[in-house]
Design a protein around this motif. Sequence first.
Motif, PDB file in Angstrom:
ATOM      1  N   VAL A  62       0.919  -1.286  -0.177  1.00  0.00           N
ATOM      2  CA  VAL A  62       0.149  -0.115  -0.157  1.00  0.00           C
ATOM      3  C   VAL A  62       0.804   1.233  -0.062  1.00  0.00           C
ATOM      4  O   VAL A  62       1.954   1.437   0.971  1.00  0.00           O
ATOM      5  CB  VAL A  62      -0.857   0.151   1.282  1.00  0.00           C
ATOM      6  CG1 VAL A  62      -1.552   1.408   1.413  1.00  0.00           C
ATOM      7  CG2 VAL A  62      -1.826  -1.068   1.173  1.00  0.00           C
ATOM      8  N   GLN A 126      -3.217   0.084  -3.490  1.00  0.00           N
ATOM      9  CA  GLN A 126      -2.804  -1.171  -3.155  1.00  0.00           C
ATOM     10  C   GLN A 126      -2.452  -2.221  -4.260  1.00  0.00           C
ATOM     11  O   GLN A 126      -3.224  -2.189  -5.312  1.00  0.00           O
ATOM     12  CB  GLN A 126      -3.836  -1.962  -2.157  1.00  0.00           C
ATOM     13  CG  GLN A 126      -2.951  -3.316  -1.618  1.00  0.00           C
ATOM     14  CD  GLN A 126      -3.941  -4.247  -0.870  1.00  0.00           C
ATOM     15  OE1 GLN A 126      -5.051  -4.572  -1.018  1.00  0.00           O
ATOM     16  NE2 GLN A 126      -3.069  -4.552   0.340  1.00  0.00           N
ATOM     17  N   TRP A 161      -9.289  -2.892   1.904  1.00  0.00           N
ATOM     18  CA  TRP A 161      -8.042  -3.118   0.915  1.00  0.00           C
ATOM     19  C   TRP A 161      -8.424  -4.767   0.621  1.00  0.00           C
ATOM     20  O   TRP A 161      -8.866  -5.507   1.429  1.00  0.00           O
ATOM     21  CB  TRP A 161      -6.839  -3.109   1.621  1.00  0.00           C
ATOM     22  CG  TRP A 161      -6.711  -1.796   2.083  1.00  0.00           C
ATOM     23  CD1 TRP A 161      -6.367  -1.356   3.226  1.00  0.00           C
ATOM     24  CD2 TRP A 161      -6.228  -0.746   0.947  1.00  0.00           C
ATOM     25  NE1 TRP A 161      -6.188   0.141   3.236  1.00  0.00           N
ATOM     26  CE2 TRP A 161      -6.024   0.642   1.863  1.00  0.00           C
ATOM     27  CE3 TRP A 161      -6.227  -0.513  -0.181  1.00  0.00           C
ATOM     28  CZ2 TRP A 161      -5.774   1.818   1.273  1.00  0.00           C
ATOM     29  CZ3 TRP A 161      -5.927   0.574  -0.763  1.00  0.00           C
ATOM     30  CH2 TRP A 161      -5.725   1.854  -0.065  1.00  0.00           C
ATOM     31  N   ILE A 165      -2.281  -6.145   4.027  1.00  0.00           N
ATOM     32  CA  ILE A 165      -1.361  -5.113   3.604  1.00  0.00           C
ATOM     33  C   ILE A 165       0.237  -6.024   3.780  1.00  0.00           C
ATOM     34  O   ILE A 165       0.212  -6.303   4.992  1.00  0.00           O
ATOM     35  CB  ILE A 165      -1.516  -3.912   4.376  1.00  0.00           C
ATOM     36  CG1 ILE A 165      -2.626  -3.195   3.961  1.00  0.00           C
ATOM     37  CG2 ILE A 165      -0.079  -3.136   4.206  1.00  0.00           C
ATOM     38  CD1 ILE A 165      -2.924  -1.863   4.842  1.00  0.00           C
TER      39      ILE A 165
END
Length: 182
Positions: A62, A126, A161, A165
Amino acid sequence: MSKRFDIAETPLAGLLRLERIRIGDARGWLERMFCADELRAAGWAGPIAQINRTLTLNRGTVRGMHFQKPPHEEAKLVSCLAGEVFDVAVDMRKNSPTYLRWHGEILSADNARSLLIPEGFAHGFQTLSEKVEMLYFHSAAYAPGAEDALRADDPALGISWPLAISEMSDRDRGHKLLSERT
């Protein structure tokens, strides 16, 4: 002049999704990345003050959520040249009915989509694939003293997302949560 973009509104006023219309034949295709006349009609008010290109190597990374504070706000036209991203804009306009709401779009080399992000929005993405290249057109030059950002993993924003991450810079991880801002 021929139309080179299909332009669609998003749920956040002023934030637009563009699809570049490719013109091709047996040799390949051509697509226009920027057209001042067409984009002015869509809300791009300024010149192109800066063009930046990024390479992000790993899937799940990200970058963001960056913005410049007034009076150095900037509009951005963001495109993915290689790979695929989940691109997100957050409305930072305090008088907007969608203040602090976010919208995300998948941008890829294959789908020829871009986001036209107006002044007053934070932006980040992302990577959904390896070796992602992004191209940014900015309406204002980078002003170090006006730089700011939101935490991409701030629970108050609730950005969904698509992947866990996997990487984020120390700088991006170090930004204050909304609950810590005065």
